[in-house]
Design a protein around this motif. Sequence first.
Motif, short mmCIF file in Angstrom:
data_model
loop_
_atom_site.label_atom_id
_atom_site.label_comp_id
_atom_site.label_asym_id
_atom_site.label_seq_id
_atom_site.Cartn_x
_atom_site.Cartn_y
_atom_site.Cartn_z
N TRP A 61 9.74 55.29 -9.51
CA TRP A 61 9.03 54.25 -10.27
C TRP A 61 8.20 53.40 -9.33
CZ3 TRP A 61 6.73 52.66 -14.26
CH2 TRP A 61 6.64 51.32 -14.64
N ARG B 266 2.36 53.27 -22.66
CA ARG B 266 3.02 54.51 -22.23
C ARG B 266 2.25 55.16 -21.07
NH1 ARG B 266 1.50 59.19 -23.60
NH2 ARG B 266 0.52 58.57 -25.56
N ILE C 16 2.95 53.28 -17.86
CA ILE C 16 4.28 53.64 -17.34
C ILE C 16 4.20 55.00 -16.66
CG2 ILE C 16 6.66 54.20 -17.98
CD1 ILE C 16 6.26 52.12 -20.32
N ILE D 137 8.10 58.74 -20.10
CA ILE D 137 9.16 58.32 -21.03
C ILE D 137 9.14 59.11 -22.33
CG2 ILE D 137 9.33 55.98 -20.09
CD1 ILE D 137 7.71 55.00 -22.54
N TYR E 97 10.14 52.46 -28.94
CA TYR E 97 10.12 52.84 -27.53
C TYR E 97 11.32 52.33 -26.73
CZ TYR E 97 5.87 55.54 -27.19
OH TYR E 97 4.94 56.55 -27.30
N LEU F 44 12.71 54.07 -23.30
CA LEU F 44 12.78 53.32 -22.05
C LEU F 44 14.20 53.36 -21.48
CD1 LEU F 44 10.49 50.35 -23.09
CD2 LEU F 44 10.03 51.92 -21.20
N PHE G 280 15.35 52.36 -17.79
CA PHE G 280 15.01 50.94 -17.93
C PHE G 280 16.19 50.24 -18.61
CE2 PHE G 280 10.88 52.74 -17.34
CZ PHE G 280 10.02 51.72 -16.95
N TYR H 174 12.26 45.22 -21.00
CA TYR H 174 12.93 46.27 -20.23
C TYR H 174 12.43 46.27 -18.79
CZ TYR H 174 14.27 48.00 -24.82
OH TYR H 174 14.81 48.13 -26.07
N LYS I 110 12.87 48.45 -14.96
CA LYS I 110 13.37 49.60 -14.18
C LYS I 110 13.67 49.13 -12.78
CE LYS I 110 13.52 54.20 -13.27
NZ LYS I 110 14.78 54.83 -13.49
#
Length: 122
Positions: free
Chosen positions: A3, A29, A32, A39, A48, A52, A57, A119, A121
């Motif tokens: 990530w 999206r 990300i 995802i 979503y 996630l 996440f 969320y 990560k």
Amino acid sequence: MGWNKHAAAIYARQHAGSTSQRRCAAFTRRAINAGGIDIGQTLHAKEYGRLLNNAGFTVIGTGEAPQEGDVVVIQPYRGGNESGHMAIYDGQHWYSDFRQRDMWGGPGYRSAQPAYKIYRKH
């Protein structure tokens, strides 16, 4: 590839329009994905959260300040878009398909303040 929240934030900034195109989930999206995580897809922004979570996440606490790379998933409100809303934070601003004034992404969300989760990560 792991990530890279900075890459995701840069993508969001560079691809945001000046106004909403009603494609918040697709743009978020893609941001990300630009950060190194696929995802998957679902029809509505409001759905979503599960994707996630599946990608690692986790939901941050209500009082926690958002950080670069955080993603908000907002549920719909009565009279608003049934899909809900989602956006990603770049450390200063929230982005979906446009640069938002705040996390809410519009006057309807700002007024109704429906349920949401942010969320992160790690």
